[in-house]
Design an enzyme around this catalytic site. Structure first.
Site, short mmCIF file in Angstrom:
data_model
loop_
_atom_site.label_atom_id
_atom_site.label_comp_id
_atom_site.label_asym_id
_atom_site.label_seq_id
_atom_site.Cartn_x
_atom_site.Cartn_y
_atom_site.Cartn_z
N CYS A 299 0.86 -1.18 0.00
CA CYS A 299 0.00 0.00 0.00
C CYS A 299 0.90 1.23 0.00
O CYS A 299 2.00 1.19 0.53
CB CYS A 299 -0.96 0.01 1.19
SG CYS A 299 -0.16 -0.05 2.81
N HIS B 269 -2.42 7.70 13.24
CA HIS B 269 -1.02 7.86 13.59
C HIS B 269 -0.47 9.14 12.98
O HIS B 269 -1.04 9.70 12.04
CB HIS B 269 -0.19 6.65 13.16
CG HIS B 269 -0.39 6.23 11.74
ND1 HIS B 269 -1.46 5.45 11.34
CD2 HIS B 269 0.31 6.49 10.62
CE1 HIS B 269 -1.39 5.24 10.04
NE2 HIS B 269 -0.33 5.87 9.58
#
Length: 725
Positions: free
Chosen positions: A26, A641
């Site tokens: 990804c 995050h």
């Protein structure tokens, strides 16, 4: 070698025993990469097959497939949202899908790979893969292909910008003399040779941008038509224009070449012709068609724009000096080397002897884009990645010497923010120089012309440059803040309408006589390395230093539903995940009922450790990451995050939401298990990626998630999480 068309004994249409390979990847993190790997491995084992999964995450390729693995494989699944080299899989059945498919439909993919086409080589980029490999529904998005192709071109173009610009700047500084024709280096000088080498670098910028955009779309057969098309776009004399099409033309030719090659590939040809299609037929046909189309169709409007803009500017002479300075500044900072920029530059250069005030306005605006972008990277370093900050230093150097192309790496990554900021700063600089009647007696720009004594009214010239630079830097930072910091790079380009409308490439090469003056008057789009562009964090070297992690699911431990595991895990007061998650950063129940509120609540939880220096900045950085793509991973999990200097050391928090929070997960589930990870910039290249990898692997086990949801208190939660070690 077993042919993929003939399954081995015991591996019939529905029987077990297949030997399968997979590659997962990804572009903006690693959580999806490892979740897809885990799901595929689990499903293959459950169905009685053997599978080895190579993960191409931000910490590099792990569990790499060997030649022996490929030779013995019965099929290959590529679950990826970025390009994966398929050349090693020639002769194998290859199924290409998006990484989300690997997470949510692994069993279906294992069934489909049995009937996938055999890869024969010469295939295209991601778009082509999805069209030829029976991709399952829900694979990648076209918008992502456009963005990735543009950033691919930008990343290959950046070295040409830096090398060409710095060589020209050094040669001008050490060997240049001011004359009525500009800053000229004597032909018999050593520095003339250095300047010529730098000029070649600039001349190759646009072909590189165009060629590698095409390459990302349709692979090697598109490289030649893309590069040749870019060269044509950069050389206006081929279509009777005094100015080339610049970076906008390069983007147009890159995308045209890529999609033209994809279309040609779909044409059925006799079998004996197929081997020469990718190396002879496709490049020749695509190059000829694209070149003729650009010269005879697109070239006419470009020439028309240049001619009419020149006439229009001529009609403005004698009007307000401030108005003329604003217009010239806007044009200089717009397309850097394209017809608009070149019109303004040549208009000013043509009036050097009669009306040097016009060139004075141009000269003040020319260095503003690179100086402004370089200054922005110094003022708010945390808004830019490492490559952007390094490029910013080079941009400052090039801007001093009037080389506008130094701003290219920034505008290409954030066109909707950087180009307007450049134009505002250029207009301000041009207006100040115009009002102050600053004169420039050579067709060149930047502080260097003042140092070499070619400027009349040096104090106001420097004021114009400084104020324009400051305006560009401040507007850039303001627009990035409004749009979401570094992630805006993807948002800008991915949301741009047609590819040709995304200004993101280099400008035309400087003219030899001016030794960079043409470039100084022309190069505005910036391409922040984009390269990075992108929110993605790369640390490929880290993979070599760590042991390959198996993608097999960890066996369930003998633990009750409350997570009370005997003799294992961490208890109250202990630390898990390398000490980044402690009792202090665990919360049994989130009070928030929406994603934004949850991120704020989690940031406040992390702040209790004393490792968060600026909670508001941490929240902002987490929101920036969400704009790149949701961190709701499915399976009732969310892992927001951020990498930011708002934290002084890596820290991880965990909280549960019994009702669940809508997080935009691909599978539609609400997030009940929420982890938040924050690391400082210095640790961002490696540490939080490893944490994400460990979390994502372990969280794929349904039994583990159930125990985490059912843990009675903080101590029980810590004991369950302690297993991740």
């Amino acid at each position: 070698m077993t042919s993929p068309a003939d399954p081995p004994n015991g591996a019939g249409a529905s029987g077990p025993g297949l030997k399968l390979l997979a590659v997962t990847a990804c572009p903006t993190g690693i959580a999806h990469t490892y979740m897809a790997a885990e799901k595929l491995a689990q499903s293959a084992e459950a169905l009685g097959h053997r599978m080895k999964v190579e993960t191409q995450g931000s910490i590099g390729a792990e569990n790499v497939l060997s030649d022996n693995d490929v030779r013995e494989a019965d099929g290959v699944i590529i679950a990826s949202d970025k390009d994966v080299d398929r050349s090693r899989f020639i002769g194998k059945r290859v199924l290409v899908v998006g990484v989300a498919e690997g997470i949510h439909h692994p069993e279906r993919l294992i069934e489909q790979v049995r009937e996938a086409p055999v890869y024969r080589g010469g295939g295209g980029g991601r778009s082509a893969e999805r069209g030829t490999a029976s991709a399952a529904p829900g694979g990648g998005k076209g918008r992502g292909v456009t963005y990735k192709a543009l950033m691919n071109g930008v990343s290959y173009m950046i070295p040409f910008v830096v090398v060409g610009g710095l060589l020209i700047a050094v040669s001008l500084a050490l060997g240049g003399d001011t004359t009525s024709k500009g800053i000229v280096i004597p032909d018999d000088s050593f520095w003339k040779t250095v300047n010529d080498i730098g000029t070649i670098g600039f001349q190759l910028m646009i072909p590189a941008l165009s060629g590698y955009i095409a390459y990302a779309i349709a692979d090697r057969p598109a490289l030649v038509p893309g590069m040749v098309g870019g060269w044509i776009a950069a050389h206006g004399e081929l279509y009777d224009s005094e100015a080339g099409a610049g970076f906008i033309g390069a983007i147009v030719t890159g995308f045209l070449a890529g999609y033209l090659v994809l279309w040609i590939k779909r044409i059925r040809v006799p079998k004996f012709v197929q081997p020469i299609m990718p190396i002879i037929v496709i490049p020749i046909v695509a190059t000829s068609v694209l070149g003729l189309f650009f010269i005879h169709v697109l070239g006419k409007p470009i020439s028309w724009v240049f001619e009419h803009l020149t006439d229009w500017l001529g009609g403005l002479t004698g009007t307000s000096a401030a108005l003329l300075g604003i217009i010239l500044g806007l044009m200089i900072a717009f397309d850097m080397g394209g017809p608009v920029n070149k019109t303004a530059f040549l208009f000013g250069a043509g009036l050097v002897s009669k009306n040097p005030e016009v060139m004075g306005a141009c000269a003040a605006a020319i260095p503003v884009p690179p100086l402004g972008q370089g200054l922005a990277t110094l003022l708010r370093r945390r808004m830019f990645d490492d490559q952007e900050r390094e490029t910013g230093l080079a941009a400052l150097f090039m801007g001093f010497f009037g080389i506008t192309e130094g701003a290219i790496p920034f505008a290409a990554a954030r066109p909707a923010r950087v180009i307007p900021a450049n134009m505002v700063g250029g207009a301000v600089a041009g207006a100040i120089a115009g009002v102050a009647s600053v004169e420039d007696n050579v067709p060149h720009g930047g502080p260097i012309v003042a140092v070499l004594g070619a400027v009349g009214g040096v104090p106001m010239f420097l004021v114009a440059v400084v104020v324009g630079t400051a305006v560009t830097a401040l507007v850039t930072l303001a627009l990035i803040s409004v749009g979401g910091g570094p992630a805006a790079a993807e948002a800008d380009t991915a949301s741009a309408a047609p590819p040709a409308a995304s200004p993101a490439a280099p400008s035309a090469a400087p003219e030899p006589v001016l030794a960079g003056a043409g470039g100084g008057g022309g190069g505005t789009a910036a391409a922040s390395g984009a390269v990075a562009a992108s929110g993605a964090v790369a640390a490929s070297g880290a993979a070599a230093a760590r042991e390959v992690v198996s993608v097999k699911a960890a066996a369930p431990t003998d633990t009750d539903r409350n997570g009370d595991e005997a003799g294992a895990g961490a208890g109250p007061g202990e630390e898990v995940l390398s000490g980044y998650l402690t009792e202090r950063t665990v919360k049994e129940r989130l009070a928030a009922d929406d994603k934004d509120a949850a991120i704020r609540e989690m940031a406040e939880l992390l702040a209790t450790t004393g490792r968060v220096a600026d909670t508001a900045e941490l929240v902002r950085a987490a929101f920036v990451r969400e704009e790149q793509g949701t961190t709701g991973l499915g399976e009732e999990i969310a892992i927001p995050h951020a990498k930011t200097d708002a934290v002084t050391a890596p820290v991880v928090g965990f909280a549960r939401s019994p009702e669940g929070i809508e997080w935009g997960a691909p599978d539609g589930t609400k997030a009940r298990l929420v982890f938040m990870i924050a690391v400082p910039e210095a640790a961002a290249g490696d540490e939080h990626l490893r944490i994400l990898a460990r979390l994502s692997r372990t969280l794929m086990a349904a039994e583990f998630r159930e125990r985490l949801l059912g843990a009675a208190d903080v101590g029980a939660i810590l004991r369950v999480l302690g297993e991740i070690e």
